[in-house]
Structures are given as structure tokens and as C-alpha cells.
Design a protein around this motif. Sequence first.
Motif: not given
Length: 404
Positions: A62, A65, A193, A196-197, A200, A331
Amino acid sequence: MDDARLRGALLCGALALFALLYAPQPLLPRLAEEHGLAPGTAALVISAATFGLAVAAIPLGTVAQAVGRRRIMIGAVLLAEALALVLPWLPSFPLLVGVRLVQGVAVAGVAALATAHLAEESGGRGIGTAMGLYVAGSALGGMTGRIVGGVVGDLAGWRGGLLAVAGLSAAFTALFVALLPPERHHRRQPLRWRPLLGGLGAALRDPELRGPYAIALLGTGAFATVFTALPFRLTAPPFLVPPALAALAFLAYTAGTATSALAGRVADRWGRLPVLLGGLVLCGAGLGLMLGDVLALVLGGLVVFTGGFFAAHAVAGAWVGARAPEAARGQAGAVYQFTYYVGTSLGGVLGGAAYGTWGWTATTALLTGFLLLAALAALRSSPGRRAGARSVPAGGAAAGRTAG
């Protein structure tokens, strides 16, 4: 030219890191004897490192990235090598396990990023072949670390074995740093986040990726169990093989080096699912051959099992790299590595305990169940068996062909 440098660099990185990661495995009986440990407890030296790798895979994938993969990979290789030079001088078993945990985190800096980095920097050209080469390097590195560590360890003690592998890996580490080209295609995302999450979450929700994740978890659990229990089995009755010779059993990794590279090329041409299932079938056949107490059959079965496993692993890893969307590619690769090394950690500890408690036959039955579940997961995730699933090119020569 940069593509060749990238493949060469990742090959050297895999050789260095996987030699370090698995060097203690043939030394487990010596460690167990010196510290008065059961097989499952001694296996913590392996499982701590693979657990550290598993835990670090998703965070590193993560963060990469945002900050770029090259910087993380170079720092990770240098840290893993530095810790390898410290390990032989540690005074206690708990401290050895703790440092191995940190070393596993360092290994994750390459292992968790390699699939995404290859897919992105190559532009998807021949991803199956490139991933096969990387997995071949990991197989060769794991084999080299085990053999050098085992043979030197039998002559100079487990500390000497670890030092010998650290010296060998230092050369591959230097080549990795020198060869790894600058990033050309990576688009860094701000370290926020939520997006990025979100990537994921997309990697976790994609039903087509669940098959490769399950294969990583279950197939690697079986593989780790076999290679953790094997040194104990070969050095005990009825075989009573000397430790230095028992370490040569890890030459079976040459089969993994060959089949992983071959499987990537075949999958690029004919699709992933048949090759992946064929690899799992070979694993089952190898387990069957290893059931008896005939040394030649045990070693032959180990070769078949190892070749099948690395073929399946190479194809599953390429499947993730090709399927994942660009925004979640890092991810998705990290989730694959997470499941892979959770399988390694659990297989090392639980497999060692199962072998110590119930013996080889019961352990084989357990591993056969793992392989059947992995095959079922692959079938359920194949786009050809899912209504409405989008097609994914196998890569390279098969661009435009439906995967699986």
C-alpha cells in the motif's frame, strides 16, 4: 534493455532473499538438539520470518503506491542482508526468532512488490514468462540457501551454515542494487489512506482473485509442511541419513526452477487454469510417492511435488498481476503474498507439530485435503465458470485470450 535489466535484477533479488529466508531450514534438527526443542518449536525460526513477511506485505504494498517501489525494494534487500550477518552471533533462541521476524519484514519489501512491479514496468508484455523467471529465482534461492546452509552447517555448526549463506547472498544483493532500473511507468498516489485502502478493498472483493489467494494459502501450507518435516524424517529411522546428505534433498528445488519458468510460458499461450490444476495434480502425485519408506521413492516424490507446487505458484502469481486493476495492482500483489506467507507460517508450525504428533501418513492426508480445496477454489474463480466475469489476457503471446 530496461526490461532485461528489470528481470535480471528481480532474479538476483529473489536469489538473495529466498536463500536468506530458508537457510535455517536444514539446520532445524541441530537447533532443536542444542536448545532442547520439539520440531514444531524449532520451526519457529522459519515461521517467524514468514509471518513477518506476511504481516508486512499489505502495508508495504500500500505504501509503495505512494513512495515508489524501487526505493522500498533496495532498502529491504540491504536490511535483510545486514540482519543475516548478525543472526549467527545471537546468544539465545528467543532473540534469534525475534530477529528472524524483522528479517521477514525486510524480505516482504521485494516479495510483496515484485508481481506489481513486473506487471507495471513491463506494460503487461509476457507477464507470465517474467513472473515464471522471478519464481524460478525464488526456487533457486531457496534451494541454494538450504543446501549451502545444510552442508556447511554439518561441518561448521548452524552458525557457520548461516554465515556461508549470508556471504553468498551478499553478491546477489550487490547485483540487485546495481541492475534495478529506475521506475518508468509507476504513477505515485498521494499517501492518503482512503484511496489506498479502497484499492485494497477492491483487491479483496474481486471474486476472480480469491482462487489465487486460496492457492497461495493452501498450496504453500502443504509445501511448507513437507519441507519443515523432511529434515526430521530423513535423519530419523528408518532412513538415518547424515544431515549434510539430507540437505542435498533440497536439490529437488531444481524441478521448481524449471517448472515455474515453463508454466509461465505455457499459461501465456494456453491459459492459466489447466496449467494451475496440472501443478496441483503433480503435488498430489508427489505426496503419494513419499508415503513409503523407500528413500528413492521419497526423493522422487519430493521432486514431483516441488515441480508441481512451483508451477501452480507461478501461474497463480501471474493471474493476480494480470487481473488486478492498475489502481489496486500493488495491493492485490500484497494480498497474494500475505496469503502465501500466512500459509508458509502455519504450514511450518502446524505441519511440524502434526508430523511430530501423528507421523507422516496422517500429515499426508491433511496435505491432500489442502490441495483438493485449492483446486476447488481455482475452479470456482475461473472466469469461464463465472457468469458475467470479464476476460483477462494471460499475457505475452496470449494477449487477448480469455484467462483460464
